[in-house]
Design a protein around this motif. Structure first.
Motif, PDB file in Angstrom:
ATOM      1  N   THR A  26       0.833  -1.195   0.000  1.00 54.23           N
ATOM      2  CA  THR A  26       0.000   0.000   0.000  1.00 54.23           C
ATOM      3  C   THR A  26       0.871   1.249   0.000  1.00 54.23           C
ATOM      4  O   THR A  26       0.621   2.205  -0.746  1.00 54.23           O
ATOM      5  N   ALA A  27       1.901   1.235   0.837  1.00 51.58           N
ATOM      6  CA  ALA A  27       2.764   2.420   0.935  1.00 51.58           C
ATOM      7  C   ALA A  27       3.518   2.657  -0.369  1.00 51.58           C
ATOM      8  O   ALA A  27       3.659   3.804  -0.816  1.00 51.58           O
ATOM      9  N   LEU A  28       3.977   1.581  -1.012  1.00 55.70           N
ATOM     10  CA  LEU A  28       4.680   1.761  -2.296  1.00 55.70           C
ATOM     11  C   LEU A  28       3.726   2.348  -3.336  1.00 55.70           C
ATOM     12  O   LEU A  28       4.112   3.208  -4.137  1.00 55.70           O
ATOM     13  N   PHE A  29       2.464   1.892  -3.303  1.00 57.89           N
ATOM     14  CA  PHE A  29       1.485   2.471  -4.227  1.00 57.89           C
ATOM     15  C   PHE A  29       1.351   3.972  -3.977  1.00 57.89           C
ATOM     16  O   PHE A  29       1.351   4.778  -4.912  1.00 57.89           O
ATOM     17  N   PHE A  30       1.248   4.354  -2.705  1.00 56.04           N
ATOM     18  CA  PHE A  30       1.067   5.768  -2.406  1.00 56.04           C
ATOM     19  C   PHE A  30       2.323   6.570  -2.745  1.00 56.04           C
ATOM     20  O   PHE A  30       2.231   7.724  -3.159  1.00 56.04           O
ATOM     21  N   LEU A  31       3.501   5.974  -2.555  1.00 54.70           N
ATOM     22  CA  LEU A  31       4.729   6.675  -2.949  1.00 54.70           C
ATOM     23  C   LEU A  31       4.685   6.964  -4.442  1.00 54.70           C
ATOM     24  O   LEU A  31       5.003   8.063  -4.899  1.00 54.70           O
ATOM     25  N   ILE A  91       0.502  12.902   1.163  1.00 58.66           N
ATOM     26  CA  ILE A  91       0.582  11.497   0.772  1.00 58.66           C
ATOM     27  C   ILE A  91       1.984  10.953   0.993  1.00 58.66           C
ATOM     28  O   ILE A  91       2.169   9.864   1.538  1.00 58.66           O
ATOM     29  N   MET A  92       3.001  11.722   0.596  1.00 56.45           N
ATOM     30  CA  MET A  92       4.365  11.212   0.745  1.00 56.45           C
ATOM     31  C   MET A  92       4.704  10.974   2.214  1.00 56.45           C
ATOM     32  O   MET A  92       5.274   9.947   2.566  1.00 56.45           O
ATOM     33  N   VAL A  93       4.360  11.933   3.085  1.00 61.10           N
ATOM     34  CA  VAL A  93       4.750  11.795   4.488  1.00 61.10           C
ATOM     35  C   VAL A  93       3.883  10.760   5.202  1.00 61.10           C
ATOM     36  O   VAL A  93       4.381   9.792   5.761  1.00 61.10           O
ATOM     37  N   PHE A  94       2.547  10.971   5.173  1.00 64.05           N
ATOM     38  CA  PHE A  94       1.678  10.186   6.049  1.00 64.05           C
ATOM     39  C   PHE A  94       1.205   8.877   5.435  1.00 64.05           C
ATOM     40  O   PHE A  94       0.808   7.966   6.150  1.00 64.05           O
ATOM     41  N   LEU A  95       1.199   8.799   4.111  1.00 61.42           N
ATOM     42  CA  LEU A  95       0.707   7.573   3.477  1.00 61.42           C
ATOM     43  C   LEU A  95       1.805   6.788   2.781  1.00 61.42           C
ATOM     44  O   LEU A  95       1.601   5.642   2.407  1.00 61.42           O
ATOM     45  N   TYR A 124      -5.233   2.752   8.593  1.00 61.56           N
ATOM     46  CA  TYR A 124      -4.362   3.403   7.608  1.00 61.56           C
ATOM     47  C   TYR A 124      -4.978   3.335   6.215  1.00 61.56           C
ATOM     48  O   TYR A 124      -5.042   4.326   5.484  1.00 61.56           O
ATOM     49  N   PHE A 125      -5.484   2.143   5.867  1.00 62.97           N
ATOM     50  CA  PHE A 125      -6.076   1.947   4.551  1.00 62.97           C
ATOM     51  C   PHE A 125      -7.267   2.891   4.360  1.00 62.97           C
ATOM     52  O   PHE A 125      -7.397   3.561   3.330  1.00 62.97           O
ATOM     53  N   LEU A 126      -8.129   2.974   5.389  1.00 67.22           N
ATOM     54  CA  LEU A 126      -9.290   3.865   5.300  1.00 67.22           C
ATOM     55  C   LEU A 126      -8.851   5.322   5.162  1.00 67.22           C
ATOM     56  O   LEU A 126      -9.421   6.085   4.369  1.00 67.22           O
ATOM     57  N   GLY A 127      -7.837   5.693   5.944  1.00 71.64           N
ATOM     58  CA  GLY A 127      -7.305   7.048   5.836  1.00 71.64           C
ATOM     59  C   GLY A 127      -6.859   7.343   4.413  1.00 71.64           C
ATOM     60  O   GLY A 127      -7.136   8.416   3.860  1.00 71.64           O
ATOM     61  N   GLY A 128      -6.202   6.370   3.790  1.00 70.51           N
ATOM     62  CA  GLY A 128      -5.758   6.531   2.416  1.00 70.51           C
ATOM     63  C   GLY A 128      -6.928   6.684   1.465  1.00 70.51           C
ATOM     64  O   GLY A 128      -6.924   7.540   0.574  1.00 70.51           O
ATOM     65  N   VAL A 129      -7.983   5.860   1.686  1.00 67.85           N
ATOM     66  CA  VAL A 129      -9.160   5.944   0.812  1.00 67.85           C
ATOM     67  C   VAL A 129      -9.806   7.323   0.935  1.00 67.85           C
ATOM     68  O   VAL A 129     -10.182   7.948  -0.069  1.00 67.85           O
ATOM     69  N   VAL A 130      -9.919   7.823   2.181  1.00 64.28           N
ATOM     70  CA  VAL A 130     -10.531   9.141   2.377  1.00 64.28           C
ATOM     71  C   VAL A 130      -9.701  10.215   1.668  1.00 64.28           C
ATOM     72  O   VAL A 130     -10.243  11.085   0.972  1.00 64.28           O
TER      73      VAL A 130
END
Lengths: 205, 105, 601
Positions: free
Chosen positions: C50-55, C108-112, C149-155
């Motif tokens: 998930t984190a690599l996707f967000f990066l 996104i970079m810092v928190f996700l 974390y996943f939900l936070g990312g979706v939001v």
């Protein structure tokens, strides 16, 4: 391989896992309420009057706007619930499950009583047009007591679970169940401590 | 509480719990009574926070058993207390040290 | 903590763990095993992917921004049609959309991205293995932490699709701007509440695991440095995040209930006096925000230092130079990081006394960072260095983090900060710390622990192409930012500074930086291909391919997935980095092998 020290204490630290966990959680809660209290102080020392102008009327002290006797009553209710939850744990330590049920039941009732009183207080404010947006005193009052109220709700849910379906564990694993009540109690005492500081700083000063 | 706590010790604890409850109730009455005197803000603040600290400490020490807790818990809590103090002291003192005076709302 | 250091000889009994694992764990179905798993290794991998996707997503946002900076007002070729008319009419970026990209890139970079990868992924996968634990202390809490974390990312992602788009007030969300923002800001705050909850649950779990589930004989001073780094990181997350949660609650109240926690009275917006009670302070937000966000910098960097320390010790085949000094430094660093935050606020009208205090603490905190970096450099001295792919990334980290750290000094001193504040110099500084610093270290960690996870190693040639491409491009991206920043170019300009006379001589760098960013994007394809291809096609390797000493390498590769890392609870006999000990049969002495087994006789 199962996870060790879920029930018994680790010899070199002397505590079981959940006790470390709950204290860490409470540490973070201290910082959460600490952040809100520091916001309160920061805004209050910058305010020309406190509570000040709210809804077109000037309030000189918090006594004029909040109901101190009711607040005192609620303080007593929470303190009493703190005693009953620690007694429920002590009952389990003394192998008296029936007494545990009674004390835990009382704790839940105290929590509910606190919320009911709080709801009446809120309603009295709203009916006078005193909403959070009216000024920082009310904003602080509603935010801090509201967040504390949410913590009470959380505690009641957890305690009710341990009073009802969760108490089955007493038959299968009494030691672990006693630990769970101790942990739930630690949280509930913390909620009490927050109120012990909230009550004088908002109602009395 | 360590594993060695026995039923006998717990009975002694119960008496302490009742005594602490009495103290907490009495202190609540005192702090409200003092508030009705309507002291000026500084003495009122000192009295109110002093009493609240005693009450909080009683709950933590006896109901939460901190008085007989293990070192590892204290190690965690000491840092929390320090950083809480830091948050209060530095935020408030930076309010008092601003170029051009304070924010006027 | 200190108490445990004396307990070296304490015999810890493990009544619950005497029987071998296996039979009594029924086979779990797909959902329980791979999706709602409570196993720390699966959760670590979930965090990782998930984190690599967000990066990648966060990097994509900035690649789009860089088009606007290099060629302001020109339509984006090829992908312009993908965006709505409200954000990019005719493929030309609107300022509002640029602001969304900027704010969300940072968030996104810092928190996700970086924190979940450094703490969630590496922490979850590696820490229990390194301390010889069967799993995390609270497996269900661990699962809850990932899903929060996943939900936070979706939001956060869905906030792009609400009316008027995502948050536009920067990743710092300063009021009053953030308070008068559109709905995207409310989504941002809700997302942050989820992410903070996730971090808190994770931090509680890590601390409990490290304190309670250490293997027998694994005292605190025998911890691998990575475990120390994660321990301090968790402390920072635990105690620094709640004040931001408080601030987020207050800002939500401001936005939803109309309160004025952060709003002074008499604000005029779009020619109209705002109808609010006033009496609040925007500075209050800055205090509560930076009380988290400065320790957050160390949350970003400490796990990276931990990874680099592991890899350097392993690939120089000698102990870390100054392990104890490094441990004390990391503790001191964690402590100090709580009392430096207002160096982000020098130009808010702060008085000289309080500013002197924060300048002094800021200079002091640079000392432990320098000690750790120096110790890592000195560890190279006299080592027989193996230039493996993870080692290249780790070596790349050292000078890059050095540049990032040293360029921070002028920002920590008020007189120079007044000139440099909010310029591209600041962007250059913290990106050197986080991108060529932390992200290189995270790549190093992926290459290093990949064989443990899959039983195969990643392709070496592709790894080296990835390394050289990334580090060269990164320097072409971030070095010119110092030049632009010193010239005074502000960090928030939508056209990159076109309208300013003083910016003209340094504008040409915008194109260089943008092209470097896009090439770096292409280079990452090599990594993605390597990552997925090696799962099936990678070279099969043994359980301990790097001949390392720490405990995770004594577990089998791709350890079984249901709370079973080790056959029996490991016993630890020595410190973490006993490489090339004279008189031993091999050049490494694993922590769990008794003395008679490692000595030559």
């Amino acid at each position: 391989m199962d996870i060790p020290y879920t029930v018994t204490a680790r010899p070199d630290t002397g505590v079981y896992n959940a006790k470390v966990g709950i204290w860490l959680f409470l540490a973070s809660e201290v910082m959460l309420f600490g952040g809100l209290f520091s916001a309160y102080i920061f805004l209050r020392i910058g305010a020309p009057a406190w509570p000040g102008m709210l809804g077109g009327q000037l309030y000189k002290t918090s006594f004029d706007i909040l109901n101190v006797p009711i607040g005192t009553f609620n303080t007593m209710v929470l303190i009493a619930s703190s005693v009953t939850i620690v007694m429920s744990w002590a009952s389990l330590m003394m192998n008296d499950f029936g007494k545990y049920k009674r004390y835990m039941g009382l704790t839940i009732l105290c929590g509910l009583a606190f919320l009911v009183v709080k709801a009446f207080e809120y309603n009295a404010k709203f009916s006078h047009g005193l909403f959070p947006a009216e000024g920082n005193f009310l904003a602080i009052y509603f935010t801090l007591t509201g967040l504390h109220g949410l913590h009470v709700v959380g505690g009641i849910i957890v305690n009710s679970y341990f009073w009802g379906p969760g108490s089955k564990m007493w038959k299968t694993d009494p030691k672990r169940f006693t630990n769970r009540i101790e942990v739930a109690g630690l949280y509930w005492h913390f909620v009490d401590i927050v109120w012990i500081f909230l009550f004088p700083t908002i109602y009395l000063l | 509480m360590s594993d060695s706590t026995h039923a006998e010790d717990v009975k002694k604890h119960v008496r302490i719990y009742i005594a602490v409850f009495g103290a907490l109730a009495a202190l609540t009455v005192v702090t409200v009574a003092v508030a009705y005197l309507h002291l000026s803000i500084v003495p009122a603040l000192i009295v109110a926070l002093f009493i609240a600290s005693i009450k909080g400490s009683l709950v933590a020490a006896y109901f939460m058993h901190l008085i007989s807790e293990k070192k590892v818990i204290f190690a965690l809590l000491i840092f929390t207390v320090i950083f809480l103090a830091v948050l209060f002291v530095l935020t408030i003192s930076s309010y008092h040290d601003q170029i051009g005076g304070h924010i006027v709302p | 903590m200190a108490k445990n250091a004396h307990n070296k000889d304490l015999q810890v009994a493990h009544p619950e763990t005497s029987h071998a694992h296996g039979e009594h764990h029924p086979e779990l179905g797909f959902w329980r095993k791979y999706v709602f798993s409570t196993d720390h290794k699966i959760i670590g991998l979930q965090y990782g992917f998930t984190a690599l996707f967000f990066l990648l997503f966060g990097f994509t946002l900035v690649m789009i921004m860089r088009w606007q900076l290099a060629y302001p007002g020109e339509a984006i070729p090829l992908i312009g049609w993908l965006f709505s008319e409200e954000s990019m009419p005719g493929g030309v970026m609107l300022p509002e959309f640029y602001n969304q990209l900027g704010a969300m890139h940072g968030t996104i970079m810092v928190f996700l991205g970086v924190v979940p990868l450094a703490v969630g992924a590496f922490g979850n996968y590696v820490v229990p293995l390194q301390i010889g634990a069967p799993d995390m202390a609270f497996p269900k809490l661990n699962m809850a932490s990932y899903w929060a974390y996943f939900l936070g990312g979706v939001v956060m992602l869905s906030s792009f699709f609400v009316p008027a788009g995502a948050a536009k007030a920067g990743w710092t969300s300063y009021p009053p701007l953030a308070n008068i923002e559109t709905m995207g800001q409310t989504m941002w705050l809700l997302g942050m509440v989820f992410l903070i909850t996730s971090s808190l649950l994770g931090a509680i779990n890590f601390l409990t695991t490290i304190i309670q589930l250490r293997a027998e004989g694994l005292t605190f001073m025998r911890f691998p440095f990575f475990v120390w780094a994660q321990l301090i990181t968790s402390f920072l997350l635990l105690l620094a995040f709640p004040p931001l949660e408080a601030a987020a609650i207050l800002q939500l109240m401001d936005r939803l209930a109309g309160t004025s926690f952060f709003m002074p009275g008499g604000l005029v917006v779009s020619g109209q006096v705002m109808d609010i009670s006033g009496g609040g302070s925007p500075l209050l937000w800055q205090h509560l925000f930076w009380f988290l966000a400065h320790p957050e910098v160390y949350v970003l960097i400490l796990p990276a230092m931990g990874i680099v320390a592991e890899i350097i010790a392993n690939n120089t085949r000698k102990p870390l130079w100054g392990y104890k000094a490094m441990v004390y430094s990391v503790i001191f660093l964690g402590f100090m990081s709580f009392i430096v935050w207002a160096h982000h606020m020098f130009i808010t009208g702060m008085g000289t006394a309080i500013s002197a205090f924060f300048q002094i603490t800021t200079m002091i905190i640079s000392i432990p960072s320098v000690i750790i970096l120096s110790a890592l450099f000195l560890s190279l001295w006299g080592g027989s260095i193996r230039f493996t792919t993870p080692m290249l990334f780790a070596l790349g980290f050292l000078p890059m983090f050095g540049i990032g750290g040293l360029t921070g000094l002028p920002l920590g001193l008020a007189p120079t900060d007044i000139h440099l504040h909010d310029t591209y110099y600041v962007i250059g500084h913290f990106h050197y710390v986080v991108a060529p610093g932390t992200i290189l270290a995270l790549f190093a960690g992926i290459y290093y622990w990949y064989p443990k996870i899959t039983g195969r190693s990643m392709n070496d040639l592709l790894g080296k192409i990835h390394f050289w491409g990334t580090i060269i491009c990164m320097n072409f991206i971030f070095m010119p930012m110092f030049i632009q920043g010193l010239a005074g170019v502000s960090r928030r300009l939508y056209d990159g500074g076109q309208l300013y006379q003083f910016a003209q001589p340094v504008l040409k760098w915008n194109e260089v930086m943008s092209i470097a960013a896009w090439i770096m994007g292409l280079v990452q394809i090599v990594f993605i291909v390597n990552l997925f291809m090696s799962i099936r096609k990678g070279k099969k390797v043994s359980d301990n391919p790097w001949e390392a000493t720490t405990l995770e390498w004594s577990a089998t590769s791709s350890p079984p997935l249901a709370h079973g890392n080790f056959e029996t609870m490991p016993q630890v006999y020595r410190g973490p980095y006993e490489y090339s000990v004279p008189g031993n049969s091999r050049d490494f002495a694993p922590q769990n092998e008794p003395e008679e087994k490692v000595s030559a006789a």
